[in-house]
Design an enzyme around this catalytic site. Structure first.
Site, PDB file in Angstrom:
ATOM      1  N   VAL A  81      91.548  91.601 117.748  1.00 57.79           N
ATOM      2  CA  VAL A  81      92.279  92.847 117.518  1.00 57.79           C
ATOM      3  C   VAL A  81      93.369  93.028 118.564  1.00 57.79           C
ATOM      4  O   VAL A  81      94.502  93.411 118.250  1.00 57.79           O
ATOM      5  CB  VAL A  81      91.327  94.047 117.499  1.00 57.79           C
ATOM      6  CG1 VAL A  81      92.109  95.361 117.420  1.00 57.79           C
ATOM      7  CG2 VAL A  81      90.370  93.949 116.310  1.00 57.79           C
ATOM      8  N   ASP A  82      93.055  92.770 119.825  1.00 54.18           N
ATOM      9  CA  ASP A  82      94.084  92.836 120.867  1.00 54.18           C
ATOM     10  C   ASP A  82      95.232  91.879 120.545  1.00 54.18           C
ATOM     11  O   ASP A  82      96.410  92.224 120.676  1.00 54.18           O
ATOM     12  CB  ASP A  82      93.489  92.465 122.231  1.00 54.18           C
ATOM     13  CG  ASP A  82      92.858  93.641 122.942  1.00 54.18           C
ATOM     14  OD1 ASP A  82      93.376  94.756 122.798  1.00 54.18           O
ATOM     15  OD2 ASP A  82      91.855  93.443 123.631  1.00 54.18           O
ATOM     16  N   ILE A  83      94.876  90.665 120.148  1.00 51.55           N
ATOM     17  CA  ILE A  83      95.900  89.651 119.908  1.00 51.55           C
ATOM     18  C   ILE A  83      96.770  90.018 118.715  1.00 51.55           C
ATOM     19  O   ILE A  83      97.999  89.969 118.783  1.00 51.55           O
ATOM     20  CB  ILE A  83      95.242  88.276 119.714  1.00 51.55           C
ATOM     21  CG1 ILE A  83      94.618  87.810 121.039  1.00 51.55           C
ATOM     22  CG2 ILE A  83      96.245  87.251 119.214  1.00 51.55           C
ATOM     23  CD1 ILE A  83      93.727  86.603 120.910  1.00 51.55           C
TER      24      ILE A  83
END
Length: 405
Positions: free
Chosen positions: A180-182
């Site tokens: 999700v961060d990426i």
């Protein structure tokens, strides 16, 4: 020339989603000035082990005991590091001058934090109308949950990803990387590029409001489409595909490999290679999906009799998609990775030669590149203040005495 040559990005982000976004921009030629807290820096500078240390005495690095965090090193190449306490009046004055020289500002503070400092988009847009302002947050800047913080594992849970990840009879799992961060960083870089393109036409900057929850929901694609169409909540299927069969991992005699039969022609070719009889129960993908429980042993049993490479060689030659489940050592030894320049080498200021991942987007005329290593904490503070803002050595020394830098 790279696509973003001449674009200056002021990076107020830390941890993963924001730094990943600005790294993508830097890879494509943008100048990224990473603003970090004096004496501490980005949180990920302390995330480890592993840490990398100088092989010979060199100037002290930014991490614990002079080491550099492998986590930080993986997402901060091609950037300049400036330490600056912009809560201090003198530091804020320096930050304002840097904003005035920037095309893009990226931040991933909790919503409302920068508003208190007068660094929100609405405040800055009046002073810097051409500024593209990107804000990455958990839930965005609207809706009932806008004030809540966002963390990758929580978003994988609340965004539905964990509910469809894992074995059918086991607990939900998060992915092996902070996906999700990426992907939030990827969407943010995409939004910034669009805003810069629009600025060429309108002359005005704008806000890019990127919510991690939105990015997670966008990943659901065909699983969400299946839910909308049927009203049935998708279940965990392990490595199975909900709409294509066989499309999952199978055990060979020496390990796991993936078989990805995408259409009926490939199914017939697979049966020929595996010496399976022509069974009318499995002739079409629809039949294979609905008869999965009967098909699974029909396919799995003969595959266990030979090693992975035996099947991969023969299936690949027949045009049936497949691949070995490889660990990192096997992956990075593949000559295809070298041919695609997906391992780069740069000379780091303190630890010497450093390996990094390459740039995945290959542009024929204006390619990106890995040009410089991740910076040590504050490595470029003096050069940026002197070269970009015209501060004298005495003025810089005074800021350092005040712990502004």
């Amino acid at each position: 020339m790279a696509p973003l040559d001449g674009i200056t990005v002021l990076d107020l982000t830390r941890v993963l989603s924001g730094p990943y976004c600005t790294m993508l921009l830097a890879d494509m030629g943008a100048r990224v000035i990473k603003v970090e807290q004096p004496g501490r820096g980005d949180d990920t500078r302390a995330w480890g082990p592993p840490f990398l240390y100088p092989s010979a005495p060199r100037p002290r690095a930014g991490g614990p005991d002079g080491g550099e965090s492998a986590y930080f090193l993986s997402i901060n190449r091609n950037k300049e590091s400036v330490t600056l306490d912009f809560k201090h009046p003198e530091g804020r004055a320096v930050l304002d001058r840097l904003i005035a020289k920037s095309d893009v500002l990226v931040e991933n503070f909790r919503p409302g934090t920068l508003t208190k400092l007068g660094l929100d988009h609405q405040t800055l847009a009046g002073r810097y109308p051409r500024l593209v302002y990107c804000s990455i947050s958990g839930f965005g800047h609207s809706g009932p949950r806008w004030k809540e913080a966002g963390y990758d594992a929580i978003m994988q849970a609340e965004g539905g990803l964990m509910s469809i990840t894992g074995a059918a009879d086991g607990p939900p799992y998060r992915l092996g990387v902070a996906i999700v961060d990426i992907v939030s960083g990827m969407f943010a870089a995409y939004g910034i590029a669009l805003a810069l393109f629009a600025r060429e036409r309108t002359g005005r900057g704008q806000e890019v409001d990127l919510a991690m929850l939105d990015a997670t929901v966008a990943l659901l694609t065909y699983q969400a489409g299946n839910y909308f169409a049927s009203g049935q909540v998708p279940a965990r299927l392990g490595n199975r595909h909900p709409s294509i069969v066989p499309y999952e991992t199978f055990a060979a005699s020496d390990g796991e490999f993936v078989l990805a039969v995408g259409n009926d022609d490939q199914w017939r070719l697979f049966c020929q290679v595996a010496a399976l009889p022509d069974d009318a129960r499995f002739a079409t993908n629809r039949q294979r999906v609905t008869s999965y429980e009967q098909l699974r042993p029909f396919v799995a049993d003969p595959l266990r009799t030979k090693p992975r490479q035996y099947w991969i060689d023969r299936l690949t030659a027949a045009g049936v998609p497949c691949g070995s489940v490889r660990n990192f050592q096997e992956l990075f030894a593949d000559p295809q990775i070298a041919a695609r320049e997906m391992i780069a080498r740069v000379e780091h200021a303190t630890i010497g030669q450093l390996q990094a991942l390459g740039v995945p987007v290959k542009l024929s005329d204006t390619p990106g590149s890995v040009r410089t290593p991740p910076p040590t904490l504050g490595q470029h503070t003096d050069s940026v203040l002197e070269r970009d803002l015209g501060l004298s050595g005495d003025a810089i020394a005074a800021l350092r005495r005040q712990q502004v830098i």
